[in-house]
Write a protein that holds these residues in place. Structure first.
Motif, mmCIF file in Angstrom:
data_model
loop_
_atom_site.group_PDB
_atom_site.id
_atom_site.type_symbol
_atom_site.label_atom_id
_atom_site.label_comp_id
_atom_site.label_asym_id
_atom_site.label_seq_id
_atom_site.Cartn_x
_atom_site.Cartn_y
_atom_site.Cartn_z
ATOM 1 N N GLY A 77 0.755 -1.192 0.044
ATOM 2 C CA GLY A 77 -0.008 0.098 0.048
ATOM 3 C C GLY A 77 1.019 1.198 0.081
ATOM 4 O O GLY A 77 0.416 2.311 -0.863
ATOM 5 N N THR A 78 1.803 1.265 0.968
ATOM 6 C CA THR A 78 2.480 2.553 1.120
ATOM 7 C C THR A 78 3.449 2.757 -0.256
ATOM 8 O O THR A 78 3.349 3.952 -0.751
ATOM 9 C CB THR A 78 3.598 2.337 2.312
ATOM 10 O OG1 THR A 78 4.171 3.739 2.548
ATOM 11 C CG2 THR A 78 4.762 1.561 1.943
ATOM 12 N N PHE B 258 -4.157 8.085 7.684
ATOM 13 C CA PHE B 258 -3.095 7.197 7.667
ATOM 14 C C PHE B 258 -2.884 6.723 6.071
ATOM 15 O O PHE B 258 -3.611 6.240 5.613
ATOM 16 C CB PHE B 258 -3.343 5.973 8.515
ATOM 17 C CG PHE B 258 -2.167 4.851 8.533
ATOM 18 C CD1 PHE B 258 -1.305 5.054 9.314
ATOM 19 C CD2 PHE B 258 -2.286 3.890 7.635
ATOM 20 C CE1 PHE B 258 -0.088 4.095 9.286
ATOM 21 C CE2 PHE B 258 -1.286 3.014 7.526
ATOM 22 C CZ PHE B 258 0.041 3.167 8.521
ATOM 23 N N HIS B 259 -1.619 7.002 5.929
ATOM 24 C CA HIS B 259 -1.433 6.517 4.325
ATOM 25 C C HIS B 259 -0.255 5.476 4.154
ATOM 26 O O HIS B 259 0.118 5.297 3.085
ATOM 27 C CB HIS B 259 -1.158 7.623 3.254
ATOM 28 C CG HIS B 259 -2.411 8.474 3.428
ATOM 29 N ND1 HIS B 259 -3.581 8.259 2.584
ATOM 30 C CD2 HIS B 259 -2.597 9.868 3.852
ATOM 31 C CE1 HIS B 259 -4.377 9.046 2.725
ATOM 32 N NE2 HIS B 259 -3.859 10.188 3.401
ATOM 33 N N GLY B 260 0.497 5.109 5.384
ATOM 34 C CA GLY B 260 1.570 4.154 5.128
ATOM 35 C C GLY B 260 2.940 4.663 6.037
ATOM 36 O O GLY B 260 2.798 5.658 6.525
ATOM 37 N N GLU C 278 -8.747 9.590 2.555
ATOM 38 C CA GLU C 278 -9.393 8.134 2.613
ATOM 39 C C GLU C 278 -11.060 8.454 2.367
ATOM 40 O O GLU C 278 -11.427 9.237 3.412
ATOM 41 C CB GLU C 278 -9.234 7.323 3.629
ATOM 42 C CG GLU C 278 -7.440 7.093 4.065
ATOM 43 C CD GLU C 278 -7.189 6.989 5.447
ATOM 44 O OE1 GLU C 278 -7.406 5.836 6.028
ATOM 45 O OE2 GLU C 278 -6.668 7.962 6.032
ATOM 46 N N ASP D 272 -7.356 7.499 -1.295
ATOM 47 C CA ASP D 272 -6.545 6.036 -0.673
ATOM 48 C C ASP D 272 -7.612 5.258 -0.422
ATOM 49 O O ASP D 272 -8.439 5.362 0.340
ATOM 50 C CB ASP D 272 -5.765 6.557 0.224
ATOM 51 C CG ASP D 272 -4.748 5.514 0.783
ATOM 52 O OD1 ASP D 272 -5.216 4.163 0.380
ATOM 53 O OD2 ASP D 272 -4.073 5.447 1.866
ATOM 54 N N ILE E 45 -6.650 1.776 -0.069
ATOM 55 C CA ILE E 45 -5.835 0.492 0.297
ATOM 56 C C ILE E 45 -6.517 -0.244 1.261
ATOM 57 O O ILE E 45 -6.498 -1.483 0.946
ATOM 58 C CB ILE E 45 -4.554 1.047 0.750
ATOM 59 C CG1 ILE E 45 -3.792 1.810 -0.492
ATOM 60 C CG2 ILE E 45 -4.018 0.045 1.448
ATOM 61 C CD1 ILE E 45 -2.522 2.554 -0.031
ATOM 62 N N GLN E 46 -7.597 0.574 2.015
ATOM 63 C CA GLN E 46 -8.039 -0.335 3.089
ATOM 64 C C GLN E 46 -9.525 -0.618 2.577
ATOM 65 O O GLN E 46 -10.159 -1.676 2.931
ATOM 66 C CB GLN E 46 -8.169 0.243 4.550
ATOM 67 C CG GLN E 46 -8.532 -0.780 5.611
ATOM 68 C CD GLN E 46 -8.050 -0.239 7.149
ATOM 69 O OE1 GLN E 46 -8.846 -0.136 8.105
ATOM 70 N NE2 GLN E 46 -6.860 0.312 7.248
ATOM 71 N N LYS F 174 -4.224 -4.116 -0.129
ATOM 72 C CA LYS F 174 -4.399 -5.184 0.710
ATOM 73 C C LYS F 174 -4.982 -6.506 0.309
ATOM 74 O O LYS F 174 -4.376 -7.380 0.245
ATOM 75 C CB LYS F 174 -5.397 -4.633 2.035
ATOM 76 C CG LYS F 174 -4.478 -3.822 3.090
ATOM 77 C CD LYS F 174 -5.207 -3.135 3.949
ATOM 78 C CE LYS F 174 -4.757 -2.322 4.828
ATOM 79 N NZ LYS F 174 -3.794 -2.968 5.884
HETATM 80 C C1 LIG Z 1 -5.697 3.845 3.977
HETATM 81 C C2 LIG Z 1 -4.161 3.048 4.000
HETATM 82 N N1 LIG Z 1 -3.052 3.445 3.274
HETATM 83 C C3 LIG Z 1 -2.094 2.908 3.515
HETATM 84 C C4 LIG Z 1 -1.686 1.672 4.237
HETATM 85 C C5 LIG Z 1 -0.359 1.256 3.968
HETATM 86 O O1 LIG Z 1 -0.201 0.099 3.377
HETATM 87 P P1 LIG Z 1 0.906 -1.037 3.543
HETATM 88 O O2 LIG Z 1 0.786 -1.433 4.959
HETATM 89 O O3 LIG Z 1 0.577 -2.034 2.675
HETATM 90 O O4 LIG Z 1 2.115 -0.423 3.228
HETATM 91 C C6 LIG Z 1 -2.753 1.159 4.797
HETATM 92 C C7 LIG Z 1 -2.433 0.188 5.730
HETATM 93 O O5 LIG Z 1 -3.237 -0.108 6.674
HETATM 94 C C8 LIG Z 1 -3.954 2.091 5.012
HETATM 95 O O6 LIG Z 1 -4.993 1.378 5.638
#
Ligand SMILES: Cc1ncc(COP(=O)(O)O)c(C=O)c1O
Length: 432
Positions: A114-115, A150-152, A202, A235, A237-238, A264
């Motif tokens: 994700g990051t 939260f982005h990583g 997000e 974002d 990712i979640q 994820k």
């Molecule tokens: C919204 C969001 N962005 C980015 C990430 C970071 O992803 P990763 O842990 O795969 O690097 C997460 C991880 O929980 C997340 O929830």
């Protein structure tokens, strides 16, 4: 002592001692040693089965041992696992075709996590702003992110992550990032200017406590970015890939960002992330400006393609809406029933939360659920988070709700109805 572990004798205490000596202390693990999984259950070293309502923090969408994942790994690994991005393999275009269709985007870049997908988004936003400046437009390089975001964990991601505990110890992080108060439309309007190349958010904050942005807030972010040529980066990712009952949470709001990020659940448990963007934004990228050795490898792509095809074939979005709606209704019922300890329940699809009135009680409830062999976690201190595999059924929900009901009732009695001050209220409902 040798650093080599005899795996056959790797019981939990031995592992704990070895990890305490050998690993960087990044996690306080729960004292359970898992050795297998089946469907929505994890199995520990003694053969105990745990109902998994966390799915490896929102990753194992098809649960454990699903044929779409297991068979694809077996077949593809015999053919090709890795070749780098210097050559063609059949998976990336095939996967990108699916993801662009699902997200409404035009182009994809694949990463391992994700990051890294988020870093690609930040870098692309800077490139695109640079391209616009070169053609005479006035647009800056700053990012406007949100409180509680939260982005990583990599440096760019950490810089756009507002949560103090993740960012502050690593200062100075990437400069040029400001934070706007969550869901405060007037503050967003006041903060935004042509100094920003992007607004980052997000659609439903995950680590921030399963908090959806309001319709008005996201509409305003879209309008403001369009007015200057800045990008809206969402974002997912979640929250993406079906977790909320749509492919992307932003689709609940009827808006389209310029860039989105996924990760994820994408490859059913194998590491894979994706950054997706519009054609216009993609035009800023040139070969050599960004890349990755492992990202988008043949094995991860083959699994992701089969995961997506399985989600579609099994009409999983409808299932998530159905089971998620039922789960949320049950959580809301418990919240009303145990209002002396519970502040509320919220979320969409199978991205759900119950907010307790005290961090200590939340910690204790999560631990008590684990003792009953039901896995959940706690985020933002007071929030119990539920990110189960998509294949969860209503009978599993009933089991979890019965356990939670009992545990909350014990806490309500023990607390004598005492309520902490300063409890944040539940997230805003999506308006459309
Ligand atoms: C919204 C969001 N962005 C980015 C990430 C970071 O992803 P990763 O842990 O795969 O690097 C997460 C991880 O929980 C997340 O929830």
């Amino acid at each position: 002592m040798s650093n080599t572990l005899e795996l056959a004798a790797a019981q939990l205490p031995a592992l704990q001692a070895a990890e305490a000596k050998l690993l960087l202390g990044t996690y306080e693990r729960n004292p359970i040693l898992f050795v297998g999984g089946e469907g929505v259950h994890l199995i520990d070293e003694q053969g105990n089965r745990y109902l998994d309502l966390l799915s490896g923090i929102g990753v194992n969408a098809l649960g454990y041992g699903h044929p779409a994942v297991v068979n694809t790994i077996s077949e593809q690994s015999k053919k090709l696992i890795h070749i780098s991005n210097l050559f063609f393999h059949a998976g990336q275009a095939d996967l990108a075709a699916r993801l662009t269709e699902m997200t409404g985007m035009d182009r994809a870049f694949f990463s391992n996590s994700g990051t890294e997908a988020w870093e690609a988004a930040l870098k692309l936003a800077r490139l695109y702003a640079g391209k616009q400046r070169a053609s005479g437009k006035k647009i800056g390089t700053k990012f406007l992110a949100l409180d509680h975001s939260f982005h990583g964990r990599t440096m760019g991601s950490v810089a756009t992550t507002e949560k103090e505990k993740y960012r502050a110890p690593f200062m100075p992080v990437m400069p040029g990032v400001d934070f706007a108060p969550f869901n405060d439309v007037a503050a967003l309007r006041a903060a935004f200017s042509d100094e920003y190349c992007a607004i980052c958010l997000e659609a439903i904050q995950g680590e921030g406590g399963i908090r959806p942005v309001s319709q008005e807030f996201v509409d305003t972010a879209r309008e403001l970015t369009r007015s200057t040529g800045a990008l809206l980066i969402i974002d997912e990712i979640q929250s993406g890939l079906g977790r909320t009952g749509k492919w992307c949470a932003y689709q609940h709001y009827g808006i389209q960002p310029d860039i989105t990020t996924l990760a994820k659940p994408l490859a059913g448990g194998l590491p894979l992330g994706a950054m997706l963007c519009t054609e216009a934004v993609a035009s800023a990228m040139e070969p050599g400006l960004h890349g990755t050795t492992f990202g988008g490898g043949p094995l991860a792509c083959a699994v992701a393609i089969n995961v997506i095809d399985t989600l579609k074939r099994d009409d999983m979005l409808a299932h998530i809406q159905d089971v998620g709606g039922y789960f949320r209704g049950q959580l809301a019922r418990l919240a009303a029933q145990h209002s002396s300890v519970v502040a509320g329940a919220r979320g969409l699809g199978l991205m759900l939360a119950m907010e307790l009135r005290s961090a200590d009680v939340a910690k204790s409830v999560a631990a008590a659920m684990m003792e009953r062999r039901i896995l959940i976690n706690r985020t933002s201190e007071t929030v119990l988070r539920f990110l189960p595999p998509y294949i969860l059924g209503k009978t599993h929900v009933d089991l979890a709700i019965t356990a939670l009901d009992d545990i909350l009732a014990r806490h309500a009695t023990a607390e004598g109805g005492l309520v902490d001050e300063d409890i944040p209220t539940g997230g805003t409902q999506i308006g459309r």
